[in-house]
Design an enzyme around this catalytic site. Structure first.
Site, PDB file in Angstrom:
ATOM      1  N   SER A   7       0.842  -1.195   0.000  1.00  0.00           N
ATOM      2  CA  SER A   7       0.000   0.000   0.000  1.00  0.00           C
ATOM      3  C   SER A   7       0.874   1.240   0.000  1.00  0.00           C
ATOM      4  CB  SER A   7      -0.901   0.002   1.235  1.00  0.00           C
ATOM      5  OG  SER A   7      -1.450   1.289   1.387  1.00  0.00           O
ATOM      6  N   HIS A  30      -1.157  -1.202  -4.335  1.00  0.00           N
ATOM      7  CA  HIS A  30      -2.439  -0.859  -3.699  1.00  0.00           C
ATOM      8  C   HIS A  30      -2.447   0.646  -3.435  1.00  0.00           C
ATOM      9  CE1 HIS A  30      -6.041  -1.889  -1.347  1.00  0.00           C
ATOM     10  NE2 HIS A  30      -5.631  -1.011  -0.451  1.00  0.00           N
ATOM     11  N   ASP A  32      -4.577   3.697  -1.898  1.00  0.00           N
ATOM     12  CA  ASP A  32      -5.664   3.999  -0.954  1.00  0.00           C
ATOM     13  C   ASP A  32      -6.152   5.431  -1.081  1.00  0.00           C
ATOM     14  OD1 ASP A  32      -6.042   1.616   0.697  1.00  0.00           O
ATOM     15  OD2 ASP A  32      -3.964   1.936   1.327  1.00  0.00           O
ATOM     16  N   MET A  34      -8.599   8.299   0.204  1.00  0.00           N
ATOM     17  CA  MET A  34      -9.404   8.654   1.385  1.00  0.00           C
ATOM     18  C   MET A  34      -9.846  10.105   1.292  1.00  0.00           C
ATOM     19  SD  MET A  34      -7.035   6.995   4.326  1.00  0.00           S
ATOM     20  CE  MET A  34      -6.493   5.282   4.230  1.00  0.00           C
ATOM     21  N   HIS A  63      -8.216   1.464  -4.196  1.00  0.00           N
ATOM     22  CA  HIS A  63      -9.170   1.221  -3.109  1.00  0.00           C
ATOM     23  C   HIS A  63      -9.806   2.551  -2.728  1.00  0.00           C
ATOM     24  CE1 HIS A  63      -9.596  -0.194   1.397  1.00  0.00           C
ATOM     25  NE2 HIS A  63     -10.769  -0.050   0.797  1.00  0.00           N
ATOM     26  N   MET A  65     -11.913   4.750  -0.599  1.00  0.00           N
ATOM     27  CA  MET A  65     -12.570   4.924   0.701  1.00  0.00           C
ATOM     28  C   MET A  65     -13.174   6.318   0.703  1.00  0.00           C
ATOM     29  SD  MET A  65      -9.643   3.051   2.967  1.00  0.00           S
ATOM     30  CE  MET A  65      -8.445   3.321   1.674  1.00  0.00           C
ATOM     31  N   MET A 136     -11.742  -5.990   4.688  1.00  0.00           N
ATOM     32  CA  MET A 136     -10.956  -5.113   5.561  1.00  0.00           C
ATOM     33  C   MET A 136     -10.709  -5.822   6.893  1.00  0.00           C
ATOM     34  SD  MET A 136     -10.228  -2.467   3.827  1.00  0.00           S
ATOM     35  CE  MET A 136      -9.335  -1.670   5.161  1.00  0.00           C
ATOM     36  N   ASP A 174      -6.912  -6.611   3.664  1.00  0.00           N
ATOM     37  CA  ASP A 174      -6.248  -5.309   3.802  1.00  0.00           C
ATOM     38  C   ASP A 174      -6.286  -4.831   5.245  1.00  0.00           C
ATOM     39  OD1 ASP A 174      -5.286  -2.737   3.440  1.00  0.00           O
ATOM     40  OD2 ASP A 174      -6.974  -2.049   2.207  1.00  0.00           O
TER      41      ASP A 174
HETATM   42  C1  DX5 Z   1      -6.403   1.229   5.559  1.00  0.00           C
HETATM   43  C2  DX5 Z   1      -5.920   1.028   4.137  1.00  0.00           C
HETATM   44  C3  DX5 Z   1      -4.836   0.054   4.035  1.00  0.00           C
HETATM   45  C4  DX5 Z   1      -3.572   0.449   4.754  1.00  0.00           C
HETATM   46  C5  DX5 Z   1      -2.941  -0.811   5.246  1.00  0.00           C
HETATM   47  O1  DX5 Z   1      -7.510   2.041   5.542  1.00  0.00           O
HETATM   48  O2  DX5 Z   1      -6.995   0.596   3.320  1.00  0.00           O
HETATM   49  O3  DX5 Z   1      -4.556  -0.292   2.690  1.00  0.00           O
HETATM   50  O4  DX5 Z   1      -2.653   1.147   3.965  1.00  0.00           O
HETATM   51  O5  DX5 Z   1      -1.865  -0.492   6.044  1.00  0.00           O
HETATM   52  P1  DX5 Z   1      -1.182  -1.539   7.000  1.00  0.00           P
HETATM   53  O6  DX5 Z   1      -0.672  -2.654   6.138  1.00  0.00           O
HETATM   54  O7  DX5 Z   1      -0.089  -0.737   7.634  1.00  0.00           O
HETATM   55  O8  DX5 Z   1      -2.224  -2.004   7.973  1.00  0.00           O
HETATM   56 ZN    ZN Z   2      -6.518  -0.253   1.287  1.00  0.00          ZN
END
Ligand code: DX5
Ligand code: ZN
Length: 213
Positions: A7, A30, A32, A34, A63, A65, A136, A174
């Site tokens: 990620s 990956h 993310d 947000m 991903h 969010m 998740m 994840d």
């Molecule tokens: C959390 C993200 C993950 C995050 C995982 O909301 O969707 O992808 O980056 O990080 P680690 O591997 O550090 O838990």
């Molecule tokens: Zn993620």
């Protein structure tokens, strides 16, 4: 063999190209996204995704969010996402099929994700259409959280449902993945392990990636 998807959330953004070059032992990237609304954190959006796509040939696992994925999905499609995963909790039940179809029409793969408190059952009407189901194992929003082992049962359930119904989706997990939690997920039948802090917090990314397989 299981795929590993580091990620980028945990990468050093001042050296993004170098960070991407250092995870070549991985299978997917990956990404993310947000919005500070669906989750209490803000990360990065589609313009950085486009830049990333220009410096790598790796599969870009996006991903989302975010609260209204349908509003922004075309921006991510046009920024070279390989896969777009949106949250079940973010879209009205009667709009989910439409968004899945829209993403597929643009030749981008599609996934649905569930938060730790959401049961696998809610996904049943959509499973036949999905390329990926993202389980998740932490509350979405931040890297570096502790793995919630309820995810292991969900992975096993999704593997059983796939076998019984001949579905084709990959099962991705994840949050909180490291050398020991990856084993639990691998044994339950996971296909893709997302790992942020475990990979980017290590001294040797290649070694960290290989230790998860
Ligand atoms: C959390 C993200 C993950 C995050 C995982 O909301 O969707 O992808 O980056 O990080 P680690 O591997 O550090 O838990
Ligand atoms: Zn993620």
């Amino acid at each position: 063999m299981v795929k590993v998807a580091p990620s980028l959330l945990s990468a050093n953004f001042a050296y993004l190209k170098e960070e991407i070059n250092a995870i070549k032992a991985a299978d997917w990237i990956h990404y993310d996204v947000m919005d500070g609304h669906f989750v209490p954190n803000i990360s990065f959006g589609y313009s950085i995704l486009k830049d990333v796509s220009k410096v790598t040939d790796m599969y870009l696992d996006v991903h989302l969010m975010i609260t209204d994925p349908a509003k922004y999905v075309d921006n991510f499609i046009n920024s070279n996402a390989s896969l777009i995963v949106f949250h079940y909790e973010a879209v009205a039940e009667d709009k989910i099929n439409e968004l899945i179809a829209h993403i597929k029409e643009h030749d981008v793969e599609v996934g649905l994700s569930i938060k730790p408190d959401t049961p696998v059952e809610v996904l049943k009407p959509f499973l036949n259409e999905l390329d990926v189901v993202l389980v998740m194992s932490v509350e979405p929003g931040f890297g570096g959280q502790k793995f919630n082992s309820a995810a292991v049962d969900k992975i096993a359930q999704l593997a059983t449902l796939r076998k019984e119904n001949n579905y084709h989706y990959l099962i991705e997990v994840d949050g909180g993945i490291n050398e020991s939690t990856s084993k639990l997920c691998n044994d339950a039948g996971v296909d893709v392990l997302v790992a942020g802090s475990y990979v980017f917090g290590s001294d040797d990314y290649t070694k960290a990636i290989e230790s998860l397989k």
